[in-house]
Design a protein around this motif. Structure first.
Motif, mmCIF file in Angstrom:
data_model
loop_
_atom_site.group_PDB
_atom_site.id
_atom_site.type_symbol
_atom_site.label_atom_id
_atom_site.label_comp_id
_atom_site.label_asym_id
_atom_site.label_seq_id
_atom_site.Cartn_x
_atom_site.Cartn_y
_atom_site.Cartn_z
ATOM 1 N N LEU A 1 -45.702 47.473 -12.867
ATOM 2 C CA LEU A 1 -46.101 46.404 -12.000
ATOM 3 C C LEU A 1 -44.699 45.662 -11.280
ATOM 4 C CD1 LEU A 1 -49.033 45.317 -13.668
ATOM 5 C CD2 LEU A 1 -48.986 47.119 -11.850
ATOM 6 N N ARG A 2 -44.236 45.576 -10.190
ATOM 7 C CA ARG A 2 -43.393 44.535 -9.417
ATOM 8 C C ARG A 2 -44.206 44.348 -8.343
ATOM 9 N NH1 ARG A 2 -38.566 47.626 -9.741
ATOM 10 N NH2 ARG A 2 -38.765 49.467 -10.794
ATOM 11 N N ALA A 3 -43.902 42.923 -8.343
ATOM 12 C CA ALA A 3 -43.607 41.900 -7.399
ATOM 13 C C ALA A 3 -43.526 42.025 -6.190
ATOM 14 C CB ALA A 3 -43.210 40.726 -7.360
ATOM 15 N N GLN A 4 -45.109 41.949 -4.856
ATOM 16 C CA GLN A 4 -44.668 42.069 -3.577
ATOM 17 C C GLN A 4 -43.570 41.652 -3.228
ATOM 18 O OE1 GLN A 4 -47.412 42.391 -0.443
ATOM 19 N NE2 GLN A 4 -49.475 43.966 -1.950
ATOM 20 N N ALA A 5 -42.913 42.862 -2.290
ATOM 21 C CA ALA A 5 -42.120 42.112 -1.200
ATOM 22 C C ALA A 5 -42.122 40.823 -0.101
ATOM 23 C CB ALA A 5 -40.820 42.977 -0.745
ATOM 24 N N THR A 6 -41.700 40.203 0.239
ATOM 25 C CA THR A 6 -41.802 39.702 2.056
ATOM 26 C C THR A 6 -42.224 40.324 2.718
ATOM 27 O OG1 THR A 6 -39.780 38.606 1.730
ATOM 28 C CG2 THR A 6 -41.338 37.398 0.401
ATOM 29 N N GLY A 7 -42.638 39.729 4.125
ATOM 30 C CA GLY A 7 -42.503 40.571 5.115
ATOM 31 C C GLY A 7 -43.742 41.394 5.613
ATOM 32 N N ASP A 8 -44.044 41.857 6.657
ATOM 33 C CA ASP A 8 -45.281 42.488 7.128
ATOM 34 C C ASP A 8 -45.447 43.294 6.334
ATOM 35 O OD1 ASP A 8 -43.875 45.251 8.448
ATOM 36 O OD2 ASP A 8 -44.355 44.077 9.769
ATOM 37 N N LEU A 9 -46.537 44.139 5.990
ATOM 38 C CA LEU A 9 -47.386 45.205 5.486
ATOM 39 C C LEU A 9 -46.169 46.583 6.085
ATOM 40 C CD1 LEU A 9 -48.965 46.466 3.960
ATOM 41 C CD2 LEU A 9 -50.682 47.116 5.954
ATOM 42 N N GLY A 10 -45.836 46.222 6.440
ATOM 43 C CA GLY A 10 -44.410 47.989 6.657
ATOM 44 C C GLY A 10 -42.881 47.606 6.016
ATOM 45 N N GLU A 11 -43.279 46.313 6.276
ATOM 46 C CA GLU A 11 -41.734 46.196 5.317
ATOM 47 C C GLU A 11 -42.342 45.949 4.399
ATOM 48 O OE1 GLU A 11 -38.261 44.353 4.902
ATOM 49 O OE2 GLU A 11 -39.213 45.785 6.104
ATOM 50 N N ARG A 12 -43.335 45.686 3.335
ATOM 51 C CA ARG A 12 -43.894 45.368 2.004
ATOM 52 C C ARG A 12 -44.072 47.157 1.147
ATOM 53 N NH1 ARG A 12 -47.478 41.657 3.635
ATOM 54 N NH2 ARG A 12 -49.520 42.920 2.940
#
Length: 134
Positions: A1-12
């Motif tokens: 598991l990893r934390a989601q990145a920031t940004g919009d859905l596409g960036e994540r």
């Protein structure tokens, strides 16, 4: 598991796939709102990538997609898309063409985004386990 990145859905999504592709030859990313997505779809997606396609998608009836699989990541695939709109898959196809990538689309499924989708889910029998797709 990893934390989601920031940004919009596409960036994540791009970052998640890019991170997975650092140590793997392919990666699949699935949405959590598509109860009709099954292990069979995951196997088909894997086979498409193993067969040489650069990308694989499971389109949704509302114009988006429930699964994206990649053998390589490129920001151009995800940038500038109106996520949640009815042109997500169409815009993605345009980007795939511009990148010169080979891709396959599996059967179109439905997801649960609106109240009428939830009603469909209730009618589908998927929640009772008796009609779970394989």
């Amino acid at each position: 598991l990893r934390a989601q990145a920031t940004g919009d859905l596409g960036e994540r999504m791009r970052i998640a796939l890019q991170n997975a592709l650092v140590s793997r030859s392919m990666a699949l990313l699935v949405g959590t709102d598509c109860p009709a997505l099954t292990a069979r779809h995951l196997r088909q997606a894997e086979l498409a990538l193993r067969g040489g396609d650069d990308a694989v998608f499971v389109p949704c009836e509302d114009g988006g997609y429930a699964l994206v699989g990649l053998r390589r990541a490129d920001a151009a695939l995800f940038d500038g898309i109106a996520w949640g709109g009815d042109r997500v898959m169409a815009d993605t196809r345009e980007r795939l063409r511009r990148l010169g990538w080979r891709w396959v689309e599996l059967e179109t499924l439905w997801d649960v985004d609106r109240p009428e989708d939830y009603d469909r889910l209730l009618r589908s029998g998927l929640l009772d386990g008796k009609h779970a797709p394989r």
